[in-house]
Structures are given as C-alpha cells and as structure tokens.
Design an enzyme around this catalytic site. Structure first.
Site, PDB file in Angstrom:
ATOM      1  N   TYR A  63       0.858  -1.192   0.000  1.00 52.08           N
ATOM      2  CA  TYR A  63       0.000   0.000   0.000  1.00 52.08           C
ATOM      3  C   TYR A  63       0.889   1.234   0.000  1.00 52.08           C
ATOM      4  O   TYR A  63       1.478   1.615   1.005  1.00 52.08           O
ATOM      5  CB  TYR A  63      -0.932   0.028   1.206  1.00 52.08           C
ATOM      6  CG  TYR A  63      -2.025  -1.020   1.186  1.00 52.08           C
ATOM      7  CD1 TYR A  63      -2.253  -1.809   0.061  1.00 52.08           C
ATOM      8  CD2 TYR A  63      -2.837  -1.218   2.293  1.00 52.08           C
ATOM      9  CE1 TYR A  63      -3.250  -2.762   0.044  1.00 52.08           C
ATOM     10  CE2 TYR A  63      -3.838  -2.173   2.287  1.00 52.08           C
ATOM     11  CZ  TYR A  63      -4.038  -2.943   1.159  1.00 52.08           C
ATOM     12  OH  TYR A  63      -5.020  -3.893   1.156  1.00 52.08           O
TER      13      TYR A  63
HETATM   14  N1  LIG Z   1      -6.605  -8.237   0.985  1.00 50.45           N
HETATM   15  C1  LIG Z   1      -6.823  -7.566  -0.103  1.00 50.45           C
HETATM   16  O1  LIG Z   1      -6.484  -7.997  -1.218  1.00 50.45           O
HETATM   17  C2  LIG Z   1      -7.524  -6.241  -0.010  1.00 50.45           C
HETATM   18  C3  LIG Z   1      -8.065  -5.647  -1.167  1.00 50.45           C
HETATM   19  C4  LIG Z   1      -8.740  -4.427  -1.029  1.00 50.45           C
HETATM   20  C5  LIG Z   1      -8.867  -3.833   0.215  1.00 50.45           C
HETATM   21  N2  LIG Z   1      -8.323  -4.426   1.330  1.00 50.45           N
HETATM   22  C6  LIG Z   1      -8.441  -3.791   2.671  1.00 50.45           C
HETATM   23  O2  LIG Z   1      -9.788  -3.399   2.907  1.00 50.45           O
HETATM   24  C7  LIG Z   1      -9.826  -2.004   3.185  1.00 50.45           C
HETATM   25  C8  LIG Z   1     -11.142  -1.389   2.734  1.00 50.45           C
HETATM   26  O3  LIG Z   1     -11.397  -1.613   1.378  1.00 50.45           O
HETATM   27  P1  LIG Z   1     -11.327  -0.454   0.301  1.00 50.45           P
HETATM   28  O4  LIG Z   1     -10.434   0.594   0.792  1.00 50.45           O
HETATM   29  O5  LIG Z   1     -11.045  -1.151  -0.963  1.00 50.45           O
HETATM   30  O6  LIG Z   1     -12.774   0.128   0.116  1.00 50.45           O
HETATM   31  P2  LIG Z   1     -14.130   0.349   0.922  1.00 50.45           P
HETATM   32  O7  LIG Z   1     -13.951   0.245   2.371  1.00 50.45           O
HETATM   33  O8  LIG Z   1     -15.129  -0.513   0.254  1.00 50.45           O
HETATM   34  O9  LIG Z   1     -14.416   1.873   0.477  1.00 50.45           O
HETATM   35  C9  LIG Z   1     -13.624   2.903   0.982  1.00 50.45           C
HETATM   36  C10 LIG Z   1     -14.101   4.241   0.458  1.00 50.45           C
HETATM   37  O10 LIG Z   1     -15.469   4.440   0.738  1.00 50.45           O
HETATM   38  C11 LIG Z   1     -15.701   5.801   1.016  1.00 50.45           C
HETATM   39  N3  LIG Z   1     -16.223   5.941   2.390  1.00 50.45           N
HETATM   40  C12 LIG Z   1     -15.737   5.449   3.544  1.00 50.45           C
HETATM   41  N4  LIG Z   1     -16.515   5.778   4.585  1.00 50.45           N
HETATM   42  C13 LIG Z   1     -17.500   6.504   4.084  1.00 50.45           C
HETATM   43  C14 LIG Z   1     -18.626   7.140   4.651  1.00 50.45           C
HETATM   44  N5  LIG Z   1     -18.882   7.063   5.941  1.00 50.45           N
HETATM   45  N6  LIG Z   1     -19.457   7.806   3.849  1.00 50.45           N
HETATM   46  C15 LIG Z   1     -19.228   7.885   2.526  1.00 50.45           C
HETATM   47  N7  LIG Z   1     -18.156   7.296   1.928  1.00 50.45           N
HETATM   48  C16 LIG Z   1     -17.324   6.615   2.691  1.00 50.45           C
HETATM   49  C17 LIG Z   1     -14.388   6.515   0.933  1.00 50.45           C
HETATM   50  O11 LIG Z   1     -14.202   7.062  -0.365  1.00 50.45           O
HETATM   51  P3  LIG Z   1     -13.828   8.606  -0.533  1.00 50.45           P
HETATM   52  O12 LIG Z   1     -12.745   8.876   0.479  1.00 50.45           O
HETATM   53  O13 LIG Z   1     -13.405   8.738  -1.935  1.00 50.45           O
HETATM   54  O14 LIG Z   1     -15.092   9.374  -0.205  1.00 50.45           O
HETATM   55  C18 LIG Z   1     -13.416   5.394   1.167  1.00 50.45           C
HETATM   56  O15 LIG Z   1     -12.150   5.665   0.683  1.00 50.45           O
HETATM   57  C19 LIG Z   1      -8.589  -1.455   2.464  1.00 50.45           C
HETATM   58  O16 LIG Z   1      -8.241  -0.159   2.923  1.00 50.45           O
HETATM   59  C20 LIG Z   1      -7.593  -2.525   2.785  1.00 50.45           C
HETATM   60  O17 LIG Z   1      -7.107  -2.373   4.100  1.00 50.45           O
HETATM   61  C21 LIG Z   1      -7.679  -5.629   1.222  1.00 50.45           C
END
Ligand SMILES: NC(=O)c1ccc[n+]([C@@H]2O[C@H](COP(=O)([O-])OP(=O)(O)OC[C@H]3O[C@@H](n4cnc5c(N)ncnc54)[C@H](OP(=O)(O)O)[C@@H]3O)[C@@H](O)[C@H]2O)c1
Length: 333
Positions: A63
């Site tokens: 990351y």
């Molecule tokens: N193991 C793996 O292969 C893998 C893959 C993907 C992710 N992950 C982990 O899972 C975590 C979460 O997944 P993700 O980051 O892909 O996406 P997510 O949690 O599905 O979406 C995150 C995005 O949603 C929006 N958001 C968050 N809270 C909000 C709220 N209260 N109201 C409105 N919008 C909101 C924000 O976008 P904006 O800031 O643009 O508004 C934020 O950046 C990652 O950070 C990582 O640690 C792991």
C-alpha cells in the site's frame, strides 16, 4: 474525550463482528489519489477512529505505490507511536506481505517482514499472506506460509492470517498449520453487498465458522459505491474508480433504494447499512477511511445492528442485483 453527538459502540451481540479500519488509500496514488498533503487529515482520521473505539487496523507492504512505497505502514506506525502507550496496547495492527515472484522459499518474506516491522515502528500484531499464488505459482505459497508460521513460532509476531484464499486452499493451509500446532487467525476476502459470494454454502464463510477462523470483509463499501444514495446525478470520483462507478451505478439502483430505506429507519448513513450487513453475517468489515467524518460514520455503525428482516431483505436484493464488483484475480479456489 468522545463527542456526545457520536453514539458510543454498544456491546456486540454474539455472532456480530466489530468494525476495523483499512488503510489502502494511505499511500496509493493510482486508485486513491494519495498525496502527502493529506497526511494531517489521515492522522486526524486515525485519532478519531481510535477515540471512538475502533481498534483493528489493516495495512500492507504494497500500500503505497512508486516513491510512496510502504507509505501506509509508515503513516500507521507513526500514528500508533504518537498515542499514549496505554492506548497502543488496545490496538490490533495487521499487515499483509505480498508474495511477489522474487520472494521465494521459507525465508522469502524475511526481509519484507523486517522492513514492515520497521515502518510500523514495531507495532505489528498480525502478519498475513496478501494473496494466493495458487493460480500461477502453486509451489510458491506453501514455503512462504511456512516462513510466516516460523515468525509466529519464534515469537516475532503474535498471529497469522491469510487473504484471497478460497475454501479448498483455506482448509489446506489451516490443516498444515494445525499439524505444527499453530492457529490460523483470520482470512480476509472481498465481501460486500456487491460481492457476496464468500457467504454462499460453498464459499469461505462456512469454512471459517467451522474452523474458528475470523472472517474479515475487505472493500465492504465496494470502494465507496455503497455509501452513495440512489440516483445517478452525483459527481464520479476521478480515475479508475469513476469508470467502475459509471458502469455499476445504473445497475444497482434497487439495492441502493433498499439500503436507503433501512438507513432512514435507523437515522444512519448508507455506509452504515453496508458495514452492518457484513457484521450481521459474522464478518468484521475493514472499512477504508481517510477522513474524520468517515471514521465517525464507521464508529457510529457499531451503535446499532440490522434486524433479521432487514438482513434478509438486503440478502435478497443483493442476490438479484445486476451489478457485481470485479473478483480479485489472485483469489484461489
Ligand atoms: N486483501 C486484499 O487484497 C484487499 C483488497 C482491497 C482492500 N483491502 C483492505 O480493505 C480495506 C477497505 O477496502 P477499500 O479501501 O477497498 O474500500 P471500501 O472500504 O469498500 O471503500 C472505501 C471508500 O469508501 C468511502 N467511504 C468510507 N466511509 C464513508 C462514509 N462514511 N461515507 C461515505 N463514503 C465513505 C471513501 O471514499 P472517498 O474517500 O473517496 O469518499 C473510502 O475511501 C482497504 O483499505 C484494505 O485495508 C484488502
């Protein structure tokens, strides 16, 4: 001090998971448009999340792209270090190590592990294999996992997890560790209302339940798609997320409408419904946070739960939904 306007977490009923924080955006330029000018806001977001009772933080050595390599770990390590020592102990910090093709053999993660630990300033509780190599180099994974198990056995890290493993591979890895007397603590997979496959009878969730492995839901908001109200007039995020949103948004309106109805009934934001759907299925959502208001919304979600009827309504609409998140290409069977 917590803000009286933010409801405090309620005791979690049995079978309902807590909420964790994902930090992919803390360094990733390509998808998330990271810029160091965001660091003060990220620090405030972290501190607010901790103050409101969120204790699980997920990062990875990949990351942070280009010159920002390892940035998410560095930022997280610095933020944890800045906490009073008595508060650090309550946190679980987990990183993921990437099985890049040049990381080979039982000691293939040795240098990467030490580099992550350094960036995290020693605040590292769990190490996870980031993805399965089963689809393209099946021989690589077993040795790397043996090496991660060595780290636990040597007391250099507290626990071990995996990510992007399917049910068959999960059983294999669990069995191999069990023969060494070691526990597989967690599995993280993509899990959201737009990626519900893990919950199917032949998915990983039943295997996790059977074997006592904690299930962590990544991308629980479908990169933010599930936190937007129904309607298609809103501005799209820049870059590849915008392309995904443009393609999926028109197809998921019935799901968003059901979510909005439930959100209104609980006087909660859309994101809380997506988060609580994962929790209602016994998975701990890792919510990607980068702003204070997002931390507050994620923490506030822990003050209520979906009832059975709401969960079933969401299950049904999600099953019929015409839009699906792309599957991770490194997810094994
Ligand atoms: N193991 C793996 O292969 C893998 C893959 C993907 C992710 N992950 C982990 O899972 C975590 C979460 O997944 P993700 O980051 O892909 O996406 P997510 O949690 O599905 O979406 C995150 C995005 O949603 C929006 N958001 C968050 N809270 C909000 C709220 N209260 N109201 C409105 N919008 C909101 C924000 O976008 P904006 O800031 O643009 O508004 C934020 O950046 C990652 O950070 C990582 O640690 C792991």
């Amino acid at each position: 001090m917590t803000d009286p306007a933010i409801p405090l977490p309620v005791p979690v009923p049995s079978g309902v998971a807590a909420v964790g924080v994902g930090t992919w955006a803390w360094g990733n330029q390509f998808l998330w448009g990271y810029d160091p000018a965001q660091d003060a806001e990220l620090a405030a977001c972290f501190r607010r999340a901790v103050d409101l009772g969120l204790t699980v933080f997920d990062t990875a050595d990949s990351y942070g792209t280009g010159r920002f390599g390892g940035r998410s770990e560095s930022l997280l390590g610095g933020f944890v270090e800045a906490l009073p020592p008595d508060r650090r102990g309550a946190l679980t910090v987990a990183t993921k190590l990437a099985p890049f093709p040049w990381r080979l053999g039982r000691r293939g993660f040795e240098r990467a592990f030490e580099a992550s630990r350094r960036r995290l300033r020693g605040h590292l509780d769990r190490v996870q294999l980031h993805w399965s190599t089963a689809r393209y180099a099946p021989w690589q994974e077993a040795a790397l996992l043996e090496g991660l198990a060595d780290l636990v056995e040597q007391g250099r890290v507290g626990s071990l997890g995996v990510s992007n493993l399917g049910p068959r591979r999960l059983r294999l890895v669990h069995g191999r560790l069990a023969r060494r007397g070691l526990r597989l603590s967690s599995l993280q997979v993509q899990l959201s209302l737009l990626a519900p496959d893990a919950l199917a009878a032949e998915g990983v969730a039943p295997v996790c339940r059977e074997l006592g492995i904690e299930l962590l839901a990544y991308s629980p908001l479908a990169l933010g798609l599930l936190s937007r109200p129904p309607g298609e007039g809103q501005a799209l995020p820049p870059g590849p997320r915008g392309l995904l949103f443009r393609r999926l948004q028109p197809r998921i309106q019935p799901l968003l409408q059901t979510m909005e109805r439930i959100a209104c009934a609980h006087n909660a934001p859309m994101a809380a419904v997506a988060i609580n759907w994962c929790r209602a299925h016994g998975a701990l959502p890792l919510v990607g946070l980068r702003r204070v208001d997002q931390a507050e919304a994620a923490a506030a979600a822990t003050s209520w739960c979906l009832d059975d009827g709401e969960r079933r309504d969401l299950d049904r609409v999600a099953q019929r939904c015409d839009g699906r998140m792309p599957a991770n290409p490194f997810q094994s069977g």
